[in-house]
Structures are given as structure tokens and as C-alpha cells.
Design an enzyme around this catalytic site. Structure first.
Site, PDB file in Angstrom:
ATOM      1  N   CYS A   9       0.826  -1.010  -0.152  1.00 55.34           N
ATOM      2  CA  CYS A   9       0.048   0.005  -0.211  1.00 55.34           C
ATOM      3  C   CYS A   9       0.895   1.085   0.008  1.00 55.34           C
ATOM      4  CB  CYS A   9      -1.097  -0.287   1.108  1.00 55.34           C
ATOM      5  SG  CYS A   9      -0.335   0.316   2.813  1.00 55.34           S
ATOM      6  N   ARG A  15      -3.244  -0.836   5.401  1.00 55.68           N
ATOM      7  CA  ARG A  15      -3.843  -1.909   4.577  1.00 55.68           C
ATOM      8  C   ARG A  15      -3.019  -3.039   4.404  1.00 55.68           C
ATOM      9  NH1 ARG A  15      -5.183   1.715  -0.484  1.00 55.68           N
ATOM     10  NH2 ARG A  15      -3.458   2.734   0.384  1.00 55.68           N
ATOM     11  N   ASP A 122      -7.960   3.481   1.305  1.00 57.89           N
ATOM     12  CA  ASP A 122      -7.120   3.845   2.509  1.00 57.89           C
ATOM     13  C   ASP A 122      -7.996   4.610   3.398  1.00 57.89           C
ATOM     14  OD1 ASP A 122      -5.249   5.033   3.951  1.00 57.89           O
ATOM     15  OD2 ASP A 122      -4.193   5.947   2.605  1.00 57.89           O
TER      16      ASP A 122
END
Length: 149
Positions: A9, A15, A122
Site C-alpha cells: 500500500c 492496509r 485507504d
């Protein structure tokens, strides 16, 4: 030889650490190595976001010992499968690749073959609910990946 899987990420604190922990919980670690990285170096050396740690813990996973690191060009050589959480990071990873063979290793986490289903949002600037939503998306994707492995 172990299959090596990398989750990526932006900052490697929300994440991708969660994806690393979830996938590790679903596979035989004697056959598969799982790691995570970020395309940006904002948080290198730090633990995952406390909200990612909390949502993982809620689901019986401990990701608190992970340490953030930045994606390196060598990762594209070393890993067999590289999963990006979103299109922007996918493009960043492809930009680091040095060959078509390396680029072929990179996929969006929420893809089904070549058809893009969606991106993992996100959750960094949102609330706790965003982390739970991200967990569910990642969990479903990791179920699919675990079957592949």
C-alpha cells in the site's frame, strides 16, 4: 522453495500490514512467505497504525510486531506475487519494475484474474468503521489467494 507474496500500500501502516497478517493466518507458512511494504517511505521502522492493530486483534490476529518498510526494486525480483491495494500504488510498483516478467507479478488485491473489481480504500484519514470495512475486503481477497496458493 517457498512461494513469496508481498502486500503493498502507500505507507505500509494500514492496509498492507493487515493484508500480510490476514494472509499469514490462512496459509501454511512452511510453504509461503508473506511480507508487506509501502511505496512511500513515510513510516519506515514504525509499527502498523493502532487502528489496523485493533481491527486485526478484534479478528484474532496480532500484527503489532510488524515493522514498516519501503518497497525496493529488488522486491520485484525476490517475490513471486505482489498485490497492490489500489491503482495508484499498482502504477507505482509497475514503475519500479525492470522487466515484463517483473510487471506480470503485480496485481491489484481486489482483482479477479484480469478484471478489476475494486480498490481497497485507504482508511488512514477516516474512522474505525473504515478499518473494519478494509479488513472485510482484505479477508475476502485473502481467502481467494489462499486457495490459489
Amino acid at each position: 522453495m517457498k512461494t513469496k507474496v508481498l502486500m503493498v500500500c502507500l505507507g505500509n501502516i494500514c492496509r498492507s500490514p493487515l493484508a500480510e497478517g490476514v494472509l499469514k493466518s490462512k496459509i501454511d507458512l512452511s510453504h509461503v512467505f508473506v511480507d508487506s511494504a509501502g511505496t512511500a517511505g513515510y513510516h519506515v521502522g514504525k509499527a502498523p497504525d493502532k487502528r489496523s492493530i485493533a481491527v486485526a486483534k478484534k479478528h484474532g490476529l496480532d500484527i503489532s510486531n510488524q515493522v514498516c518498510r519501503k518497497l525496493k526494486a529488488q522486491d520485484l525480483e525476490d517475490f513471486d506475487m505482489i498485490f497492490s491495494m489500489d491503482k495508484s500504488n499498482y502504477e507505482n510498483i509497475i514503475g519500479v519494475s525492470r522487466s515484463k516478467e517483473q510487471a506480470k507479478k503485480v496485481r491489484l488485491l481486489l482483482s479477479n484474474g484480469d478484471a478489476i473489481i475494486n480498490e481497497v480504500p485507504d482508511p488512514y484519514y477516516g474512522g474505525e468503521d473504515g478499518f473494519e470495512h478494509v479488513y472485510q475486503l482484505i479477508n475476502d481477497a485473502c481467502n481467494r489467494i489462499a486457495k490459489e496458493l
